[in-house]
Design a protein around this motif. Sequence first.
Motif, mmCIF file in Angstrom:
data_model
loop_
_atom_site.group_PDB
_atom_site.id
_atom_site.type_symbol
_atom_site.label_atom_id
_atom_site.label_comp_id
_atom_site.label_asym_id
_atom_site.label_seq_id
_atom_site.Cartn_x
_atom_site.Cartn_y
_atom_site.Cartn_z
ATOM 1 N N ASN A 170 38.152 36.969 49.804
ATOM 2 C CA ASN A 170 38.601 35.317 49.402
ATOM 3 C C ASN A 170 38.405 34.386 50.541
ATOM 4 O O ASN A 170 39.009 34.110 50.878
ATOM 5 C CB ASN A 170 39.915 34.909 48.438
ATOM 6 C CG ASN A 170 40.208 33.895 47.851
ATOM 7 O OD1 ASN A 170 38.889 33.199 47.412
ATOM 8 N ND2 ASN A 170 41.433 33.427 47.606
ATOM 9 N N PHE A 171 37.742 33.395 50.457
ATOM 10 C CA PHE A 171 37.729 31.988 51.198
ATOM 11 C C PHE A 171 37.972 31.055 50.910
ATOM 12 O O PHE A 171 38.399 30.596 51.827
ATOM 13 C CB PHE A 171 36.491 32.481 52.376
ATOM 14 C CG PHE A 171 35.401 33.414 52.923
ATOM 15 C CD1 PHE A 171 36.052 33.390 54.585
ATOM 16 C CD2 PHE A 171 35.187 34.276 52.592
ATOM 17 C CE1 PHE A 171 35.979 34.541 55.344
ATOM 18 C CE2 PHE A 171 35.238 35.338 53.270
ATOM 19 C CZ PHE A 171 35.350 35.654 54.869
ATOM 20 N N THR A 172 37.563 30.708 49.096
ATOM 21 C CA THR A 172 37.725 28.684 49.501
ATOM 22 C C THR A 172 38.322 29.525 47.738
ATOM 23 O O THR A 172 38.755 28.066 47.561
ATOM 24 C CB THR A 172 35.747 28.871 48.257
ATOM 25 O OG1 THR A 172 35.285 29.607 47.825
ATOM 26 C CG2 THR A 172 34.658 28.981 50.106
ATOM 27 N N GLY A 173 38.839 30.677 47.814
ATOM 28 C CA GLY A 173 40.112 30.207 46.990
ATOM 29 C C GLY A 173 39.156 30.446 45.019
ATOM 30 O O GLY A 173 39.543 29.950 43.837
ATOM 31 N N VAL A 174 37.661 30.239 45.367
ATOM 32 C CA VAL A 174 37.024 29.844 43.528
ATOM 33 C C VAL A 174 37.356 30.942 42.825
ATOM 34 O O VAL A 174 37.367 30.980 41.801
ATOM 35 C CB VAL A 174 35.307 29.998 44.419
ATOM 36 C CG1 VAL A 174 35.443 31.520 45.065
ATOM 37 C CG2 VAL A 174 34.843 29.496 42.956
ATOM 38 N N TYR A 175 37.593 32.570 43.358
ATOM 39 C CA TYR A 175 38.190 33.584 42.448
ATOM 40 C C TYR A 175 38.823 33.470 41.818
ATOM 41 O O TYR A 175 39.129 34.231 40.575
ATOM 42 C CB TYR A 175 38.111 34.991 43.377
ATOM 43 C CG TYR A 175 36.856 35.179 43.904
ATOM 44 C CD1 TYR A 175 35.683 35.672 43.342
ATOM 45 C CD2 TYR A 175 36.848 35.575 45.715
ATOM 46 C CE1 TYR A 175 34.481 35.842 43.616
ATOM 47 C CE2 TYR A 175 35.603 35.906 45.844
ATOM 48 C CZ TYR A 175 34.370 36.067 45.198
ATOM 49 O OH TYR A 175 32.557 36.458 45.768
ATOM 50 N N ASP A 176 40.265 32.613 42.438
ATOM 51 C CA ASP A 176 41.467 32.214 41.667
ATOM 52 C C ASP A 176 41.075 31.911 40.305
ATOM 53 O O ASP A 176 41.981 31.978 39.324
ATOM 54 C CB ASP A 176 42.152 30.946 42.076
ATOM 55 C CG ASP A 176 43.407 31.685 43.215
ATOM 56 O OD1 ASP A 176 43.050 33.319 43.695
ATOM 57 O OD2 ASP A 176 42.872 30.466 44.105
ATOM 58 N N TYR A 177 40.324 31.304 39.904
ATOM 59 C CA TYR A 177 39.548 30.519 38.832
ATOM 60 C C TYR A 177 38.366 31.495 37.711
ATOM 61 O O TYR A 177 37.994 30.726 36.699
ATOM 62 C CB TYR A 177 38.557 28.835 39.154
ATOM 63 C CG TYR A 177 40.109 27.470 40.099
ATOM 64 C CD1 TYR A 177 40.960 27.579 38.647
ATOM 65 C CD2 TYR A 177 40.484 28.048 41.041
ATOM 66 C CE1 TYR A 177 41.493 26.832 40.062
ATOM 67 C CE2 TYR A 177 40.614 27.623 42.285
ATOM 68 C CZ TYR A 177 42.045 26.382 41.102
ATOM 69 O OH TYR A 177 42.372 25.411 41.757
ATOM 70 N N GLU A 178 38.700 32.884 38.415
ATOM 71 C CA GLU A 178 37.283 32.956 37.914
ATOM 72 C C GLU A 178 38.127 34.701 37.310
ATOM 73 O O GLU A 178 38.522 35.471 37.711
ATOM 74 C CB GLU A 178 36.004 34.068 39.022
ATOM 75 C CG GLU A 178 35.164 32.370 39.138
ATOM 76 C CD GLU A 178 33.922 33.144 40.270
ATOM 77 O OE1 GLU A 178 33.714 34.155 39.949
ATOM 78 O OE2 GLU A 178 33.450 32.417 40.772
ATOM 79 N N PRO A 179 37.779 34.495 36.159
ATOM 80 C CA PRO A 179 37.931 35.469 35.275
ATOM 81 C C PRO A 179 37.822 37.062 35.524
ATOM 82 O O PRO A 179 39.187 37.991 35.410
ATOM 83 C CB PRO A 179 38.415 35.411 33.740
ATOM 84 C CG PRO A 179 38.137 33.695 33.896
ATOM 85 C CD PRO A 179 37.257 33.664 34.659
ATOM 86 N N PHE A 180 37.151 37.320 35.766
ATOM 87 C CA PHE A 180 36.532 38.978 35.706
ATOM 88 C C PHE A 180 37.296 38.956 37.207
ATOM 89 O O PHE A 180 37.318 40.455 37.124
ATOM 90 C CB PHE A 180 35.201 38.649 36.460
ATOM 91 C CG PHE A 180 35.234 38.661 37.770
ATOM 92 C CD1 PHE A 180 34.481 39.646 38.855
ATOM 93 C CD2 PHE A 180 34.976 37.720 38.777
ATOM 94 C CE1 PHE A 180 34.427 39.830 39.997
ATOM 95 C CE2 PHE A 180 34.284 37.730 40.004
ATOM 96 C CZ PHE A 180 34.318 38.254 40.524
ATOM 97 N N SER A 181 37.514 38.422 38.162
ATOM 98 C CA SER A 181 38.590 38.630 39.240
ATOM 99 C C SER A 181 39.643 39.254 38.991
ATOM 100 O O SER A 181 40.938 40.114 39.570
ATOM 101 C CB SER A 181 38.546 38.261 40.719
ATOM 102 O OG SER A 181 38.894 36.759 39.977
ATOM 103 N N ARG A 182 40.307 38.845 37.456
ATOM 104 C CA ARG A 182 41.858 39.599 37.335
ATOM 105 C C ARG A 182 42.302 40.884 37.141
ATOM 106 O O ARG A 182 41.964 41.123 35.998
ATOM 107 C CB ARG A 182 42.507 38.480 36.169
ATOM 108 C CG ARG A 182 42.598 36.817 36.688
ATOM 109 C CD ARG A 182 41.900 35.990 35.982
ATOM 110 N NE ARG A 182 42.593 34.882 36.246
ATOM 111 C CZ ARG A 182 42.085 33.517 34.792
ATOM 112 N NH1 ARG A 182 41.684 33.779 34.084
ATOM 113 N NH2 ARG A 182 41.682 32.186 35.672
ATOM 114 N N ASN A 183 41.774 41.828 37.851
ATOM 115 C CA ASN A 183 41.831 42.460 37.428
ATOM 116 C C ASN A 183 43.258 43.963 38.925
ATOM 117 O O ASN A 183 42.560 43.293 39.714
ATOM 118 C CB ASN A 183 40.650 43.474 37.437
ATOM 119 C CG ASN A 183 40.626 45.006 37.300
ATOM 120 O OD1 ASN A 183 41.542 45.534 37.775
ATOM 121 N ND2 ASN A 183 39.537 45.819 36.240
#
Length: 255
Positions: free
Chosen positions: A9-22
């Motif tokens: 995580n560099f930009t924080g974009v994964y915080d907004y991508e539901p797939f990563s909530r695992n």
Amino acid sequence: MNKPIIIMNFTGVYDYEPFSRNRKFTWIDCTHLQGVECYCDKEGALALKKAIENYPAEGIHFIDSGNYHYLTKFWTDKIQQPFSLIVFDHHPDMQPPLFEEMISCGSWVEDIIKTNSYLKKVVIIGASEQLINSVAPQYQTRVEFYSEQSLQQESTWKRFSAEVINTPVYISVDKDVLNPQAAITNWDQGSFTLNELEHLLSIILKHEQTIGIDICGECPATLNIFEEEKEAQLDSTANKELLKLFLSFQSHTFQ
């Protein structure tokens, strides 16, 4: 044996991508690092290598936007056996570096060819013919190209399906090979649909032993909150589908 799924995580974009909530995913926080965006200086490279030192090349690595695609070099540096690199990217990423002492998102493939003695072959899929034609001639014997335009022809699909790679492979996917209806990136994009990309990947996954995989092409934050949410949802869907595909071949992958 299950291998790790890592989110860098560099930009924080994964915080907004539901797939990563695992909870099973391993997150590596890179938001505090300096000297790593697009160009990676010596200090940044040392910090990143330290961040991933306890994780294997085997596994699936989400590495944020295309600005950090050079991370493929750091992951493949961990491979201690002959291997081939298969890259899905709208750009060959073989530009001569502007700064010799730095690796960049536009030169990393050339860097791997120059420095990795285990690398036996490079296959680049989905790049534009215009950019392929700009690659230095000395690399033509080390790199096989399947351009975006050539894959519109049935004969090229047949040739790709019959491709023989005599080593295990590491696969790197930049979602900029996809059209804007399938993903949103911060670079100019190709024309593949998600189904076309998955079809090409399936051919490789069926026939080759895969060491590891990385995926980039996230779209960093903009000033438009509505657009950010829309882009994140689209990219999350693409990541979810790609992850599902890779995991479906897990028994043949990460051997």
